[in-house]
Design a protein around this motif. Structure first.
Motif, PDB file in Angstrom:
ATOM      1  N   THR A 119     -12.790   3.194   2.733  1.00 26.72           N
ATOM      2  CA  THR A 119     -12.192   3.508   3.846  1.00 26.72           C
ATOM      3  C   THR A 119     -11.524   2.146   3.729  1.00 26.72           C
ATOM      4  N   ALA A 120     -11.715   1.196   3.875  1.00 30.68           N
ATOM      5  CA  ALA A 120     -10.840  -0.332   4.342  1.00 30.68           C
ATOM      6  C   ALA A 120      -9.850  -0.141   3.084  1.00 30.68           C
ATOM      7  N   TYR A 121      -9.733   0.490   2.012  1.00 24.85           N
ATOM      8  CA  TYR A 121      -9.068   0.011   1.189  1.00 24.85           C
ATOM      9  C   TYR A 121      -8.388   0.969   0.959  1.00 24.85           C
ATOM     10  N   LYS A 122      -8.555   2.124   1.371  1.00 28.41           N
ATOM     11  CA  LYS A 122      -7.596   3.152   1.923  1.00 28.41           C
ATOM     12  C   LYS A 122      -6.770   3.756   2.926  1.00 28.41           C
ATOM     13  N   SER A 123      -7.488   2.797   4.227  1.00 28.68           N
ATOM     14  CA  SER A 123      -7.066   2.757   5.256  1.00 28.68           C
ATOM     15  C   SER A 123      -5.904   1.546   4.753  1.00 28.68           C
ATOM     16  N   ILE A 124      -5.676   0.431   4.440  1.00 24.46           N
ATOM     17  CA  ILE A 124      -4.995  -0.588   4.268  1.00 24.46           C
ATOM     18  C   ILE A 124      -3.718   0.334   3.040  1.00 24.46           C
ATOM     19  N   GLN A 125      -4.289   1.079   2.182  1.00 26.62           N
ATOM     20  CA  GLN A 125      -3.331   2.549   0.823  1.00 26.62           C
ATOM     21  C   GLN A 125      -2.516   2.510   2.252  1.00 26.62           C
ATOM     22  N   ILE A 126      -2.542   3.539   2.500  1.00 22.80           N
ATOM     23  CA  ILE A 126      -2.252   4.900   3.780  1.00 22.80           C
ATOM     24  C   ILE A 126      -1.211   3.771   4.895  1.00 22.80           C
ATOM     25  N   ARG A 127      -1.598   2.369   4.953  1.00 25.98           N
ATOM     26  CA  ARG A 127      -0.906   1.859   6.418  1.00 25.98           C
ATOM     27  C   ARG A 127       0.615   1.368   5.766  1.00 25.98           C
ATOM     28  N   ASP A 128       0.161   0.971   4.198  1.00 24.25           N
ATOM     29  CA  ASP A 128       1.155   0.549   3.741  1.00 24.25           C
ATOM     30  C   ASP A 128       2.446   1.202   3.173  1.00 24.25           C
ATOM     31  N   GLU A 129       1.721   2.097   2.732  1.00 24.29           N
ATOM     32  CA  GLU A 129       2.752   4.084   2.992  1.00 24.29           C
ATOM     33  C   GLU A 129       3.639   4.226   3.984  1.00 24.29           C
ATOM     34  N   LEU A 130       2.608   4.345   5.128  1.00 28.04           N
ATOM     35  CA  LEU A 130       3.397   4.652   6.140  1.00 28.04           C
ATOM     36  C   LEU A 130       4.323   3.757   6.392  1.00 28.04           C
ATOM     37  N   ARG A 132       5.924   1.857   5.287  1.00 29.54           N
ATOM     38  CA  ARG A 132       6.955   2.571   3.879  1.00 29.54           C
ATOM     39  C   ARG A 132       8.347   3.426   4.280  1.00 29.54           C
ATOM     40  N   LYS A 133       7.606   4.485   4.756  1.00 23.47           N
ATOM     41  CA  LYS A 133       8.250   5.326   5.630  1.00 23.47           C
ATOM     42  C   LYS A 133       8.496   5.170   6.509  1.00 23.47           C
ATOM     43  N   ASN A 134       8.425   4.667   6.943  1.00 23.36           N
ATOM     44  CA  ASN A 134       8.715   4.594   9.331  1.00 23.36           C
ATOM     45  C   ASN A 134       9.028   3.355   9.665  1.00 23.36           C
ATOM     46  N   HIS A 135       8.546   2.420   8.451  1.00 25.75           N
ATOM     47  CA  HIS A 135       9.667   1.177   8.751  1.00 25.75           C
ATOM     48  C   HIS A 135       8.768   0.392  10.010  1.00 25.75           C
ATOM     49  N   ARG A 136       7.440   0.833  10.647  1.00 30.07           N
ATOM     50  CA  ARG A 136       7.111  -0.207  11.013  1.00 30.07           C
ATOM     51  C   ARG A 136       6.313  -0.406  11.332  1.00 30.07           C
ATOM     52  N   GLU A 137       5.097  -0.877  11.860  1.00 28.87           N
ATOM     53  CA  GLU A 137       2.871  -0.981  11.803  1.00 28.87           C
ATOM     54  C   GLU A 137       2.841   0.221  12.278  1.00 28.87           C
ATOM     55  N   PRO A 138       2.064   1.177  11.908  1.00 27.61           N
ATOM     56  CA  PRO A 138       1.854   2.027  12.526  1.00 27.61           C
ATOM     57  C   PRO A 138       0.501   1.797  12.904  1.00 27.61           C
ATOM     58  N   THR A 139       0.375   3.042  13.637  1.00 27.17           N
ATOM     59  CA  THR A 139      -1.374   2.865  14.851  1.00 27.17           C
ATOM     60  C   THR A 139      -2.459   3.188  13.291  1.00 27.17           C
ATOM     61  N   THR A 140      -3.727   3.059  14.042  1.00 30.91           N
ATOM     62  CA  THR A 140      -4.758   2.676  13.450  1.00 30.91           C
ATOM     63  C   THR A 140      -4.814   4.301  14.146  1.00 30.91           C
ATOM     64  N   GLU A 141      -4.453   5.032  14.779  1.00 33.05           N
ATOM     65  CA  GLU A 141      -4.849   6.472  15.414  1.00 33.05           C
ATOM     66  C   GLU A 141      -4.180   7.617  14.343  1.00 33.05           C
ATOM     67  N   GLU A 142      -2.595   6.541  13.753  1.00 25.35           N
ATOM     68  CA  GLU A 142      -2.049   7.277  13.115  1.00 25.35           C
ATOM     69  C   GLU A 142      -2.833   7.249  10.992  1.00 25.35           C
ATOM     70  N   ILE A 143      -3.073   6.379  11.378  1.00 23.00           N
ATOM     71  CA  ILE A 143      -3.749   6.193   9.759  1.00 23.00           C
ATOM     72  C   ILE A 143      -5.360   6.728   9.775  1.00 23.00           C
ATOM     73  N   ALA A 144      -5.593   7.151  10.913  1.00 22.26           N
ATOM     74  CA  ALA A 144      -7.124   8.036  10.247  1.00 22.26           C
ATOM     75  C   ALA A 144      -6.366   9.336  10.482  1.00 22.26           C
ATOM     76  N   GLU A 145      -5.503  10.093  11.235  1.00 28.61           N
ATOM     77  CA  GLU A 145      -4.989  11.138  11.650  1.00 28.61           C
ATOM     78  C   GLU A 145      -4.510  11.551   9.409  1.00 28.61           C
ATOM     79  N   VAL A 146      -3.930  10.160   8.973  1.00 30.51           N
ATOM     80  CA  VAL A 146      -4.135  11.071   7.861  1.00 30.51           C
ATOM     81  C   VAL A 146      -4.981  11.109   6.484  1.00 30.51           C
ATOM     82  N   MET A 147      -5.645  10.221   7.586  1.00 30.64           N
ATOM     83  CA  MET A 147      -7.582  10.368   6.215  1.00 30.64           C
ATOM     84  C   MET A 147      -7.925  10.889   6.458  1.00 30.64           C
ATOM     85  N   GLY A 148      -8.592  11.404   8.115  1.00 28.97           N
ATOM     86  CA  GLY A 148      -8.729  12.838   8.727  1.00 28.97           C
ATOM     87  C   GLY A 148     -10.137  12.194   9.127  1.00 28.97           C
ATOM     88  N   ILE A 149     -10.389  10.499   9.448  1.00 31.40           N
ATOM     89  CA  ILE A 149     -11.309  10.100   9.927  1.00 31.40           C
ATOM     90  C   ILE A 149     -11.357   9.502  11.423  1.00 31.40           C
TER      91      ILE A 149
END
Length: 256
Positions: A119-130, A132-149
């Motif tokens: 879960t931790a490493y997947k969230s780090i991967q999603i954070r990095d992807e977001l 790169r996409k949005n050019h800002r640090e994503p919130t925990t809620e945004e990462i959780a929404e992508v992961m569905g948790i």
């Protein structure tokens, strides 16, 4: 630079690349130029060495961490996009550090469940992807929404893989002023009346100038952080730290 032997390399002889040359090489890398990619790797090995200083004292051999850091560097080279409008080193450092930290955590004697790690490493991967996409640090809620948790699951997973650090760990040092982690932690248990009952402390406070007295009052009577005080006074945290230390020294000399 002091000579250090790592994986058979004399690091004192490593070369660096100017930023403008680096951008040209990165453009060639994007076009599949293997020679340019190798040049980028060799030209940024000193960056890995500077990062390894943060991990001084780890049980793992520096050779191993250097190799792991090189993997992070290669990932940064392969994924860097000039559209980010940042220096390559700014983009690469977090990726190199992340790779080294993952290696250390995976080889730690502390038992952490595989599901938490995943879960931790997947969230780090999603954070990095977001990022790169949005050019800002994503919130925990945004990462959780992508992961569905649940966002709380991400927080717990990331906490589980963090290395414990001392509250006296330096987080800023410019050679003159040093700020420790404890300087950024509020203390909500401070009771002003307990301090004011101490006659010696009151006497020592009387020897401070107005600004010193104000900062000591905010820090130790009200439990505020240096950052909060700096924002209120319109000065840097380093200045608050310096004034605080000078004031404490004056007080100590008075009551010792």
């Amino acid at each position: 630079m002091q000579k250090v032997e790592i994986t058979g390399i004399d690091t004192s002889k490593l070369e660096t690349i100017k930023n403008e040359d680096m951008m040209l090489l990165l453009e060639r890398v994007r076009n599949g130029d293997i020679e340019a990619r190798n040049a980028m790797i060799k030209g940024n090995l000193k960056l890995i060495l500077s990062i390894l200083k943060k991990f001084h004292g780890k049980k793992e051999l520096m050779d191993d961490l250097f190799q792991v850091g090189t993997i992070g560097l290669m990932k940064a080279i392969d994924n860097f996009d000039p559209i980010h409008k940042v220096r390559f080193s700014t983009y690469a450092v977090p990726m190199i550090i992340g790779e080294i930290r993952r290696h250390i955590r995976d080889n730690s004697s502390l038992r952490i469940s595989r599901s938490l790690k995943d879960t931790a490493y997947k969230s780090i991967q999603i954070r990095d992807e977001l990022f790169r996409k949005n050019h800002r640090e994503p919130t925990t809620e945004e990462i959780a929404e992508v992961m569905g948790i649940d966002p709380l699951d991400i927080i717990m997973a990331l906490e589980a893989i963090q290395d414990p650090i001392s509250i006296y760990t330096p987080i800023y040092d410019n050679g003159n002023d040093q700020i420790e982690l404890v300087d950024q932690i509020s203390d909500n248990d401070v009771v002003e009346s307990d301090w004011e009952k101490d006659r010696l402390v009151r006497m020592a406070l009387s020897k401070l100038n107005k600004r010193e007295k104000s900062i000591i009052h905010e820090r130790y009577f009200l439990g505020r952080t240096q950052i909060e005080i700096a924002e209120e006074l319109g000065i840097s945290q380093a200045q608050v730290s310096r004034i605080e230390k000078t004031a404490l020294k004056t007080m100590y000399e008075k009551i010792k």
